[in-house]
Design a protein around this motif. Structure first.
Motif, PDB file in Angstrom:
ATOM      1  N   ALA A  46       0.840  -1.209   0.000  1.00 52.59           N
ATOM      2  CA  ALA A  46       0.000   0.000   0.000  1.00 52.59           C
ATOM      3  C   ALA A  46       0.871   1.253   0.000  1.00 52.59           C
ATOM      4  O   ALA A  46       0.572   2.238  -0.676  1.00 52.59           O
ATOM      5  N   PHE A  47       1.966   1.200   0.762  1.00 57.32           N
ATOM      6  CA  PHE A  47       2.882   2.339   0.799  1.00 57.32           C
ATOM      7  C   PHE A  47       3.514   2.557  -0.580  1.00 57.32           C
ATOM      8  O   PHE A  47       3.597   3.690  -1.066  1.00 57.32           O
ATOM      9  N   LYS A  48       3.928   1.479  -1.230  1.00 57.35           N
ATOM     10  CA  LYS A  48       4.542   1.593  -2.552  1.00 57.35           C
ATOM     11  C   LYS A  48       3.583   2.223  -3.556  1.00 57.35           C
ATOM     12  O   LYS A  48       3.978   3.109  -4.343  1.00 57.35           O
ATOM     13  N   GLU A  49       2.335   1.806  -3.553  1.00 54.30           N
ATOM     14  CA  GLU A  49       1.366   2.369  -4.494  1.00 54.30           C
ATOM     15  C   GLU A  49       1.154   3.854  -4.227  1.00 54.30           C
ATOM     16  O   GLU A  49       1.009   4.647  -5.164  1.00 54.30           O
ATOM     17  N   GLY A  50       1.157   4.245  -2.950  1.00 51.40           N
ATOM     18  CA  GLY A  50       1.026   5.654  -2.608  1.00 51.40           C
ATOM     19  C   GLY A  50       2.214   6.472  -3.085  1.00 51.40           C
ATOM     20  O   GLY A  50       2.055   7.595  -3.578  1.00 51.40           O
ATOM     21  N   VAL A  51       3.408   5.913  -2.958  1.00 51.60           N
ATOM     22  CA  VAL A  51       4.613   6.605  -3.419  1.00 51.60           C
ATOM     23  C   VAL A  51       4.592   6.756  -4.936  1.00 51.60           C
ATOM     24  O   VAL A  51       4.962   7.813  -5.474  1.00 51.60           O
ATOM     25  N   LYS A  52       4.149   5.732  -5.647  1.00 44.86           N
ATOM     26  CA  LYS A  52       4.074   5.809  -7.106  1.00 44.86           C
ATOM     27  C   LYS A  52       3.135   6.936  -7.545  1.00 44.86           C
ATOM     28  O   LYS A  52       3.464   7.693  -8.470  1.00 44.86           O
ATOM     29  N   ARG A  53       2.004   7.081  -6.863  1.00 43.84           N
ATOM     30  CA  ARG A  53       1.078   8.165  -7.200  1.00 43.84           C
ATOM     31  C   ARG A  53       1.701   9.521  -6.890  1.00 43.84           C
ATOM     32  O   ARG A  53       1.585  10.473  -7.662  1.00 43.84           O
ATOM     33  N   LEU A  54       2.384   9.609  -5.742  1.00 44.39           N
ATOM     34  CA  LEU A  54       3.007  10.870  -5.339  1.00 44.39           C
ATOM     35  C   LEU A  54       4.090  11.275  -6.349  1.00 44.39           C
ATOM     36  O   LEU A  54       4.161  12.446  -6.761  1.00 44.39           O
ATOM     37  N   LYS A  55       4.931  10.346  -6.743  1.00 47.48           N
ATOM     38  CA  LYS A  55       6.010  10.665  -7.677  1.00 47.48           C
ATOM     39  C   LYS A  55       5.457  11.085  -9.034  1.00 47.48           C
ATOM     40  O   LYS A  55       5.999  11.987  -9.682  1.00 47.48           O
ATOM     41  N   ALA A  56       4.399  10.439  -9.476  1.00 45.26           N
ATOM     42  CA  ALA A  56       3.799  10.791 -10.766  1.00 45.26           C
ATOM     43  C   ALA A  56       3.228  12.204 -10.743  1.00 45.26           C
ATOM     44  O   ALA A  56       3.273  12.921 -11.750  1.00 45.26           O
ATOM     45  N   GLU A  57       2.708  12.614  -9.593  1.00 41.90           N
ATOM     46  CA  GLU A  57       2.049  13.923  -9.497  1.00 41.90           C
ATOM     47  C   GLU A  57       3.005  15.056  -9.178  1.00 41.90           C
ATOM     48  O   GLU A  57       2.848  16.177  -9.668  1.00 41.90           O
ATOM     49  N   TYR A  58       4.024  14.786  -8.352  1.00 43.67           N
ATOM     50  CA  TYR A  58       4.843  15.879  -7.819  1.00 43.67           C
ATOM     51  C   TYR A  58       6.286  15.905  -8.288  1.00 43.67           C
ATOM     52  O   TYR A  58       6.948  16.946  -8.182  1.00 43.67           O
ATOM     53  N   LEU A  59       6.811  14.796  -8.759  1.00 44.01           N
ATOM     54  CA  LEU A  59       8.231  14.742  -9.079  1.00 44.01           C
ATOM     55  C   LEU A  59       8.492  14.670 -10.576  1.00 44.01           C
ATOM     56  O   LEU A  59       7.724  14.083 -11.325  1.00 44.01           O
ATOM     57  N   GLY A  60       9.588  15.292 -10.970  1.00 42.20           N
ATOM     58  CA  GLY A  60      10.053  15.263 -12.343  1.00 42.20           C
ATOM     59  C   GLY A  60      11.530  15.569 -12.327  1.00 42.20           C
ATOM     60  O   GLY A  60      12.127  15.752 -11.261  1.00 42.20           O
ATOM     61  N   PRO A  61      12.159  15.640 -13.483  1.00 44.77           N
ATOM     62  CA  PRO A  61      13.608  15.918 -13.533  1.00 44.77           C
ATOM     63  C   PRO A  61      13.970  17.207 -12.795  1.00 44.77           C
ATOM     64  O   PRO A  61      13.392  18.265 -13.040  1.00 44.77           O
ATOM     65  N   GLY A  62      14.927  17.094 -11.863  1.00 45.01           N
ATOM     66  CA  GLY A  62      15.401  18.269 -11.142  1.00 45.01           C
ATOM     67  C   GLY A  62      14.493  18.767 -10.037  1.00 45.01           C
ATOM     68  O   GLY A  62      14.799  19.764  -9.383  1.00 45.01           O
ATOM     69  N   LYS A  63      13.375  18.091  -9.797  1.00 49.37           N
ATOM     70  CA  LYS A  63      12.433  18.531  -8.768  1.00 49.37           C
ATOM     71  C   LYS A  63      12.656  17.763  -7.468  1.00 49.37           C
ATOM     72  O   LYS A  63      13.020  16.589  -7.475  1.00 49.37           O
ATOM     73  N   THR A  64      12.417  18.443  -6.349  1.00 49.57           N
ATOM     74  CA  THR A  64      12.455  17.790  -5.050  1.00 49.57           C
ATOM     75  C   THR A  64      11.077  17.866  -4.417  1.00 49.57           C
ATOM     76  O   THR A  64      10.265  18.725  -4.774  1.00 49.57           O
ATOM     77  N   PHE A  65      10.822  16.974  -3.481  1.00 50.52           N
ATOM     78  CA  PHE A  65       9.517  16.932  -2.821  1.00 50.52           C
ATOM     79  C   PHE A  65       9.669  17.378  -1.379  1.00 50.52           C
ATOM     80  O   PHE A  65      10.507  16.858  -0.650  1.00 50.52           O
ATOM     81  N   GLY A  66       8.878  18.342  -0.977  1.00 55.11           N
ATOM     82  CA  GLY A  66       8.918  18.785   0.410  1.00 55.11           C
ATOM     83  C   GLY A  66       8.332  20.174   0.565  1.00 55.11           C
ATOM     84  O   GLY A  66       8.163  20.914  -0.413  1.00 55.11           O
ATOM     85  N   SER A  67       8.036  20.525   1.795  1.00 58.56           N
ATOM     86  CA  SER A  67       7.452  21.830   2.074  1.00 58.56           C
ATOM     87  C   SER A  67       8.535  22.897   2.112  1.00 58.56           C
ATOM     88  O   SER A  67       9.721  22.598   2.226  1.00 58.56           O
ATOM     89  N   ASN A  68       8.108  24.144   2.003  1.00 58.45           N
ATOM     90  CA  ASN A  68       9.031  25.274   2.047  1.00 58.45           C
ATOM     91  C   ASN A  68       8.707  26.095   3.289  1.00 58.45           C
ATOM     92  O   ASN A  68       7.864  26.984   3.281  1.00 58.45           O
ATOM     93  N   ARG A  69       9.398  25.724   4.386  1.00 53.08           N
ATOM     94  CA  ARG A  69       9.208  26.423   5.664  1.00 53.08           C
ATOM     95  C   ARG A  69      10.562  26.628   6.302  1.00 53.08           C
ATOM     96  O   ARG A  69      11.481  25.842   6.070  1.00 53.08           O
ATOM     97  N   ILE A  70      10.717  27.661   7.111  1.00 55.61           N
ATOM     98  CA  ILE A  70      12.000  27.831   7.775  1.00 55.61           C
ATOM     99  C   ILE A  70      12.172  26.701   8.789  1.00 55.61           C
ATOM    100  O   ILE A  70      11.211  26.212   9.380  1.00 55.61           O
ATOM    101  N   ALA A  71      13.405  26.274   8.946  1.00 49.07           N
ATOM    102  CA  ALA A  71      13.768  25.199   9.880  1.00 49.07           C
ATOM    103  C   ALA A  71      13.118  23.867   9.517  1.00 49.07           C
ATOM    104  O   ALA A  71      12.931  23.014  10.375  1.00 49.07           O
ATOM    105  N   SER A  72      12.812  23.665   8.240  1.00 51.51           N
ATOM    106  CA  SER A  72      12.124  22.429   7.846  1.00 51.51           C
ATOM    107  C   SER A  72      13.020  21.194   7.980  1.00 51.51           C
ATOM    108  O   SER A  72      12.520  20.081   8.162  1.00 51.51           O
TER     109      SER A  72
END
Length: 394
Positions: A46-72
């Motif tokens: 189940a975790f793997k399927e969730g990661v596959k969906r996340l990568k398809a939606e949010y990740l691409g060449p040169g992109k990172t995944f994460g929030s933009n907050r100070i002290a993150s």
């Protein structure tokens, strides 16, 4: 980009950053929440399927995944939560302002950590003291708290009863940490060879072989190859999941021995928790770390460090012969057992930071003078000792 005027106060900086990035941060939180709710140890598919969906939606060449907050960075892998709850306090994400720079892993090299030089950083936290000189060279006034292996502070993801039941079901268990990637890195090694090497070397000696998948690689063919050979795939979850280190601790506690094909934070965690570790197929793993852009001399230094680890952790059977060199590495990079703080000491560290922010009213230009005022107070208590030690004066 946050205007410089906002960067001069940690509270204003936080508010401005949160406002500017509210939409994207909210989207990231919404993406992480369902993955964090999955027991990625017991339900990896189940975790793997969730990661596959996340990568398809949010990740691409040169992109990172994460929030933009100070002290993150302090929120990565649940390190802040582990420290706060260990001190006996209730955890809140806003407490990252108290510990705005918890080094999220082992950096190996004598670089000044990039986040240490952020204006809002009034203290730094790491496992070992190996970068203290570099940090003090960049910001001599900055308290650097060395706390030992983070895994010590984490609670287990599973109860003692559930761990006992799993150990009974799995029997003698080997945990495998394959070399992993993140968004700005590439990894190459012979995957079929690695699987065959692990299984042929250890399958007859262990009842269960667990293979830990880092979130970014959860959909890699390597884990299908391991499953085909009878191994069980598990994961500690997402980098931004504050229960990551609790799952990792549970996995190591469930194991009788650990192997891997790359140096990493897990080695010191195994030593902290009393589990033998050894390399297998180390020389075959080639890492192209685009995000860190190592210079030629740094690559040579990394190669030298890797050789030290390879010599010290060459096999599970000769761990006693290598114990002195293993402890030396453990103490250098993870601080060793002597660096571990008591709940009272961690609480004092949080109190010191709160006092720095209170006296400075969050203005970054006042951090050095406020810290010096507190260091000169000559109060003979635990907090004073923690501060002097962090300043290199203990």
């Amino acid at each position: 980009m946050i205007p410089f005027m906002f960067e001069q106060n940690i509270y204003v900086n936080k508010i401005a950053t949160d406002v500017v990035h509210w939409t994207s941060n909210n989207m990231i939180r919404s993406a992480i929440a369902p993955l964090a709710s999955i027991d990625s140890i017991g339900n990896f598919d189940a975790f793997k399927e969730g990661v596959k969906r996340l990568k398809a939606e949010y990740l691409g060449p040169g992109k990172t995944f994460g929030s933009n907050r100070i002290a993150s960075e302090s929120l990565f892998y649940g390190h802040l939560r582990a420290l706060v709850e260990y001190s006996g306090r209730e955890y809140r994400e806003e407490q990252r302002l108290l510990l705005p720079n918890i080094e999220h892993g082992i950096g190996w090299l004598q670089r000044v950590p990039s986040n240490v030089t952020q204006p809002y950083v009034h203290c730094a936290v790491s496992q070992g003291a190996y970068r203290s000189d570099s940090i003090r060279g960049a910001r001599s006034w900055l308290p650097h708290y060395v706390v030992g292996p983070y895994i010590h502070y984490a609670s287990s993801y599973y109860s003692d009863d559930r761990i006992a039941a799993l150990k009974k079901r799995w029997g003698k268990t080997l945990l495998v940490f394959p070399a992993h990637t993140y968004e700005l890195s590439e990894m190459s090694f012979g995957k079929e060879r690695f699987v065959e090497s692990v299984m042929s070397t250890y399958e007859s000696d262990f009842d269960t072989i667990l293979v830990s998948a880092y979130w970014h690689d959860a959909d890699d063919v390597l884990f299908e190859l391991f499953q085909q050979k009878g191994a069980t795939i598990v994961s500690s979850g997402m980098r931004e999941d504050d229960r990551f280190i609790s799952r990792l601790k549970t996995l190591i506690l469930l194991s009788d021995a650990v192997v891997g094909n790359a140096i990493g934070t897990h080695i010191g965690y195994c030593m902290c928790l009393g589990k033998p570790f050894a390399f297998i197929e180390l020389a075959d793993a080639k890492i192209n770390d685009i995000g860190n852009a190592f210079k030629t001399e740094e690559e040579r230094e990394l190669a030298s460090i890797q050789r030290q680890f390879e010599e010290s952790f060459s096999s599970l059977s000769d761990k006693e012969n290598k114990k002195a060199s293993q402890v030396e590495l453990y103490e250098k990079y993870w601080g060793g057992d002597s660096a571990i703080k008591t709940p009272e000491e961690v609480s004092c560290i949080l109190d010191i930071s709160q006092e720095v922010l209170k006296r400075s009213h969050g203005f970054t230009r006042r951090f050095p003078e406020v810290i010096e005022e507190m260091a000169a107070a000559h109060v003979n208590d635990v907090a004073y000792g923690c501060l002097l030690s962090a300043l290199g004066r203990g």
